[in-house]
Structure formats: structure tokens, C-alpha cells
Design a protein around this motif. Structure first.
Motif, PDB file in Angstrom:
ATOM      1  N   VAL A   9       0.998  -1.164   0.012  1.00  0.00           N
ATOM      2  CA  VAL A   9      -0.009   0.083  -0.108  1.00  0.00           C
ATOM      3  C   VAL A   9       0.765   1.342  -0.003  1.00  0.00           C
ATOM      4  CG1 VAL A   9      -1.621   1.317   1.335  1.00  0.00           C
ATOM      5  CG2 VAL A   9      -1.975  -0.988   1.139  1.00  0.00           C
ATOM      6  N   ARG A  10       2.083   1.175   0.907  1.00  0.00           N
ATOM      7  CA  ARG A  10       3.012   2.415   0.900  1.00  0.00           C
ATOM      8  C   ARG A  10       3.484   2.572  -0.621  1.00  0.00           C
ATOM      9  NH1 ARG A  10       8.455   1.850   3.098  1.00  0.00           N
ATOM     10  NH2 ARG A  10       9.286   3.826   2.540  1.00  0.00           N
ATOM     11  N   GLY A  11       3.774   1.588  -1.324  1.00  0.00           N
ATOM     12  CA  GLY A  11       4.442   1.796  -2.672  1.00  0.00           C
ATOM     13  C   GLY A  11       3.482   2.158  -3.430  1.00  0.00           C
ATOM     14  N   LEU A  12       2.228   1.809  -3.514  1.00  0.00           N
ATOM     15  CA  LEU A  12       1.113   2.255  -4.397  1.00  0.00           C
ATOM     16  C   LEU A  12       0.749   3.722  -4.056  1.00  0.00           C
ATOM     17  CD1 LEU A  12      -1.407  -0.956  -4.427  1.00  0.00           C
ATOM     18  CD2 LEU A  12       0.047   0.101  -6.210  1.00  0.00           C
ATOM     19  N   LYS A  13       0.870   4.216  -2.912  1.00  0.00           N
ATOM     20  CA  LYS A  13       0.822   5.681  -2.659  1.00  0.00           C
ATOM     21  C   LYS A  13       1.705   6.246  -3.307  1.00  0.00           C
ATOM     22  CE  LYS A  13      -1.481   5.195   1.889  1.00  0.00           C
ATOM     23  NZ  LYS A  13      -1.610   5.491   3.329  1.00  0.00           N
ATOM     24  N   TYR A  14       3.125   5.741  -3.445  1.00  0.00           N
ATOM     25  CA  TYR A  14       4.174   6.584  -3.937  1.00  0.00           C
ATOM     26  C   TYR A  14       3.806   6.715  -5.652  1.00  0.00           C
ATOM     27  CZ  TYR A  14       7.771   7.062  -0.476  1.00  0.00           C
ATOM     28  OH  TYR A  14       8.593   7.531   0.582  1.00  0.00           O
TER      29      TYR A  14
END
Length: 75
Positions: A9-14
Motif C-alpha cells: 500500500v505504501r508503494g502504491l501511494k508513491y
């Protein structure tokens, strides 16, 4: 050996942050070149280049985080 969902999820936010930067940077660079012709204003061009660099950096960071989450590689 599962996927780390928080990191994914953190990577998708980036990557979601990267999308508007990818759209805004070329527009501002084009506006900057047109502003140079009219009144020697370099502000749009400089800001567009900064946004383009930020888009590349956040894109690579997002992909790296997503790959680390998928393959469970801790650093």
C-alpha cells in the motif's frame, strides 16, 4: 512468504503521487519554453524540470517498495 500488505500500500501511494507529477511536468515545461519566448521568464521551466525529476524519483521509489513487498526482501 506472503506479500507485506502495508508495504504494498505504501508503494502504491508513491505511485499515485507520481501520476499527477508525470502529467504536470511536461505541461509546465512547455509553458516555460513559451514564457521564455514572450518575456524571458524562466520560472515555469525551472518548476517543470523540478517536477519531472521528482516524478522520476518517486516512481523509482514506489516500484522499489512494491517489489520489496512482493518478494519479501527486508533491507
Amino acid at each position: 512468504m506472503g506479500t507485506d500488505k502495508k508495504e504494498l500500500v505504501r508503494g502504491l501511494k508513491y505511485e499515485l503521487i507520481t501520476l499527477p507529477l508525470l502529467l504536470a511536468a511536461p505541461v509546465l515545461i512547455t509553458m516555460g519554453f513559451k514564457a521564455i519566448k514572450h518575456n524571458n521568464n524562466y520560472l515555469f521551466l525551472i518548476f517543470g524540470i523540478i517536477l519531472a525529476i521528482a516524478a522520476v524519483i518517486t516512481g523509482f521509489l514506489g516500484i522499489r517498495i512494491i517489489l520489496n513487498a512482493l518478494f519479501n526482501r527486508k533491507q
